[in-house]
Write an enzyme that holds these catalytic residues in place. Structure first.
Site, PDB file in Angstrom:
ATOM      1  N   THR A 385      47.157 -37.766 136.621  1.00 43.70           N
ATOM      2  CA  THR A 385      48.391 -38.530 136.741  1.00 43.70           C
ATOM      3  C   THR A 385      49.655 -37.665 136.772  1.00 43.70           C
ATOM      4  O   THR A 385      49.647 -36.499 136.396  1.00 43.70           O
ATOM      5  CB  THR A 385      48.491 -39.577 135.606  1.00 43.70           C
ATOM      6  OG1 THR A 385      47.242 -40.280 135.534  1.00 43.70           O
ATOM      7  CG2 THR A 385      49.581 -40.578 135.831  1.00 43.70           C
ATOM      8  N   GLY A 472      48.276 -38.036 131.521  1.00 44.86           N
ATOM      9  CA  GLY A 472      47.433 -37.744 130.369  1.00 44.86           C
ATOM     10  C   GLY A 472      46.360 -38.747 130.030  1.00 44.86           C
ATOM     11  O   GLY A 472      45.831 -38.732 128.919  1.00 44.86           O
TER      12      GLY A 472
END
Length: 570
Positions: A385, A472
């Protein structure tokens, strides 16, 4: 001339002790201010692409499109046009926020047991992630097109030129990309990854090598000219379907799935936190979990402590575990998520009271008002991400978290971009050991639960006050929560708040950047029952901004390669 805030990468090694003066400060007080145009993104080329659109008079959404197109090229391990995103938007004129949900969806032929083997057991994650079944119907491009129709100022066709030229001419491989190419990830063994990043001598590109992507340049030319149909119909769509249906474990996506994908506009979920109004995306995002975490911490004395106090980190860890227990059980793309119950003051207070003097066994989920019986969730969410933030000259802001889920997504590439492995964000087993249905089970057309939580902060009179988000995986909530505590409760500059050591407490696990905590802090945590262990593979990617004294106090995560760029006020 723009002001380039070259914030020192040395903050990656910031000692917690450097922030000692913040220990006695009161929580940040909000001030109603106007802001200046800015871009914060995880790669300098992406920040440049966005700021150049703003220079041409583009809107925050226009610049976001240029940023995403560039990230898909230069940071393909994290996000891309073959993935999905949540775009959180602040409208300066109306002072309203809203969410454009571009989360991927399960194909119409998906089944609850599609990630079970012949014996009815969940597939190994490494097997599932490289399979054709891993890819959900991509949503980022159609979502950005919808946001542009409603919020754009410049023509769509003018927003891809910089990424297109960079793809054709090539870009220099960054240290982070080179490092991840050599990591022990299943995707690095995928044929498309090997082919794209391979050199004639059989080695892989390294730092400073020039990497060209003519296929992506050609796709961007067609996307600029044709709009989203360049991806969701025609030759590219056919190649996406063919690539996902290829062995091993061919998937179920069809051309109809691509044609029928629709982004969703959602109302933000907002609650008062300290002196701010904090707004997050509603489910299937996990924003409700972040709000619950911050509301629990409000009931502690964490703000009167500071980053040198082990009790502050203990409070953060225990509140995190309580939040994750609730999030993991109740949040998904279902109508039964008990959002109001999870955030009810009495319920939040009851959860906060469970924080004792030492860490005990993993907390169980509570029973908020409106909760239905749900099974224990076993979703495995990896840490990919990217997050970026854009503010335009009119004061409109985009806070957007975007992903292909894992490193290089499924490892399968079409027309120069990687396809997501977002289907592996569903629970592999549709029921738990007691036979209870799991909220995040696979279903046709369903969006997998997401930890992506792009935040927007408002003053009490609803002026823009800040924005933050992170990469994360399931640790996003901890990364963002820690940074908010640093910036708001401890009144640190945003860059220092982001650079604070990460601590992720979920279930029985206490993970963190052990070497960035002082020996005294580690011992203080140990005395409170917390033995901190090294954390998960891809560290945080927090990018944030708070408006302080009428100025942009922006920060990028020193664990990545980001930049904060601003323009003078007009």
């Amino acid at each position: 001339m723009r002001l380039l805030l070259m914030l020192s990468a040395a903050l990656a090694c910031l000692g917690v002790g450097a922030a000692a003066p913040a220990q006695q400060r009161a929580p940040q007080t909000t001030v109603a201010v106007a802001t200046q145009p800015f871009v914060i993104a995880a790669n300098p080329l992406a920040s440049e692409a966005g700021i150049n659109v703003l220079k041409r008079g583009g809107s925050a959404v226009d610049a976001a499109i240029a940023v995403q197109a560039m990230l898909s090229l230069v940071e393909p391990q994290s996000s891309g046009l073959g993935g999905g995103a949540f775009l959180h938007y602040y409208d300066a004129r109306t002072q309203r926020t809203m969410v454009y949900d571009g989360r991927e969806t399960a194909p119409a032929q998906a089944t609850p047991g599609m990630f079970l083997d012949s014996a009815g057991q969940p597939l190994p994650f490494g097997t599932a992630v490289l399979s054709g079944r891993a890819t959900g119907v991509p949503g980022a491009v159609k979502m950005l097109a919808l946001a542009h129709r409603e919020r754009g100022r410049l023509p769509w066709r003018t927003l891809f030129g910089e990424a297109e030229r960079t793809a054709a001419q090539g870009f220099l491989v960054s240290p982070r990309l080179a490092k991840l190419l050599r990591g022990n990830f299943a995707e690095n063994r995928a044929p498309d990854v090997i082919a794209y990043f391979g050199k004639p001598d059989g080695t892989r590109v390294d730092v400073g090598d020039r990497l060209r992507n003519p296929a992506y340049a050609d796709f961007l030319r067609r996307l600029a000219a044709q709009g989203p149909n360049a991806m969701y119909a025609g030759s590219t769509a056919a190649r996406i379907v063919a690539r996902t249906r290829a062995a091993p474990l061919g998937g179920l996506m069809t051309l109809a799935d691509l044609a029928n994908y629709r982004p969703v506009k959602r109302d933000s979920l907002c609650r008062p936190v300290r002196t701010y109004i904090m707004c997050v995306p509603p489910p299937p995002s996990s924003g409700v979990g972040l709000l619950q975490l911050m509301k629990m911490l409000e009931l502690t004395d964490i703000a009167r402590r500071g980053p040198n106090d082990p009790q502050a980190w203990f409070l953060f860890a225990e509140a995190s575990r309580l939040m994750y227990a609730d999030r993991d059980k109740y949040v998904g793309d279902v109508a039964t998520v008990p959002v109001a119950g999870l955030l009810a003051p009495d319920y939040v207070a009851s959860r906060a009271r469970l924080i004792g003097t030492t860490a005990g066994p993993p907390p169980q989920a509570g029973t908020p008002a409106g909760a239905l019986v749900a099974g224990v969730d076993g979703t495995h969410e990896v840490a990919g991400t990217s997050h970026f933030i854009v503010g335009d000259a009119q004061g409109n802001v985009v806070s957007m978290t975007t992903t292909v889920e894992s490193i290089f997504g499924s490892g399968r590439m079409v027309d120069g971009f990687f396809l997501n492995n977002q289907m592996t964000d569903f629970a592999f087993a549709p029921v738990d050991a007691q036979g209870r249905p799991v909220v995040n089970a696979v279903a046709p057309g369903k969006r997998p639960r997401s930890s992506m939580t792009p935040v927007i902060l408002l003053t009490p009179d609803r002026r823009f006050a800040g924005a933050i988000g992170s990469a994360g995986g399931n640790a996003i909530l901890a990364y963002v929560g820690k940074s908010l505590v640093g910036a708001i409760d401890w009144n640190l500059p945003m860059q220092q708040a982001i650079a604070l050591p990460n601590l992720v407490a979920r279930g029985p696990n206490f993970q963190g950047e052990v070497t960035k905590f002082s020996p005294e802090l580690l011992e203080g945590l140990r005395q409170r029952g917390i033995e901190l262990r090294p954390g998960q593979g891809e560290d945080s990617g927090v990018h944030g901004v708070i408006i302080r004294g009428g100025r942009v106090d922006g920060g990028f995560d020193p664990r990545r390669e980001g930049r904060v760029l601003t323009l003078p006020r007009r």
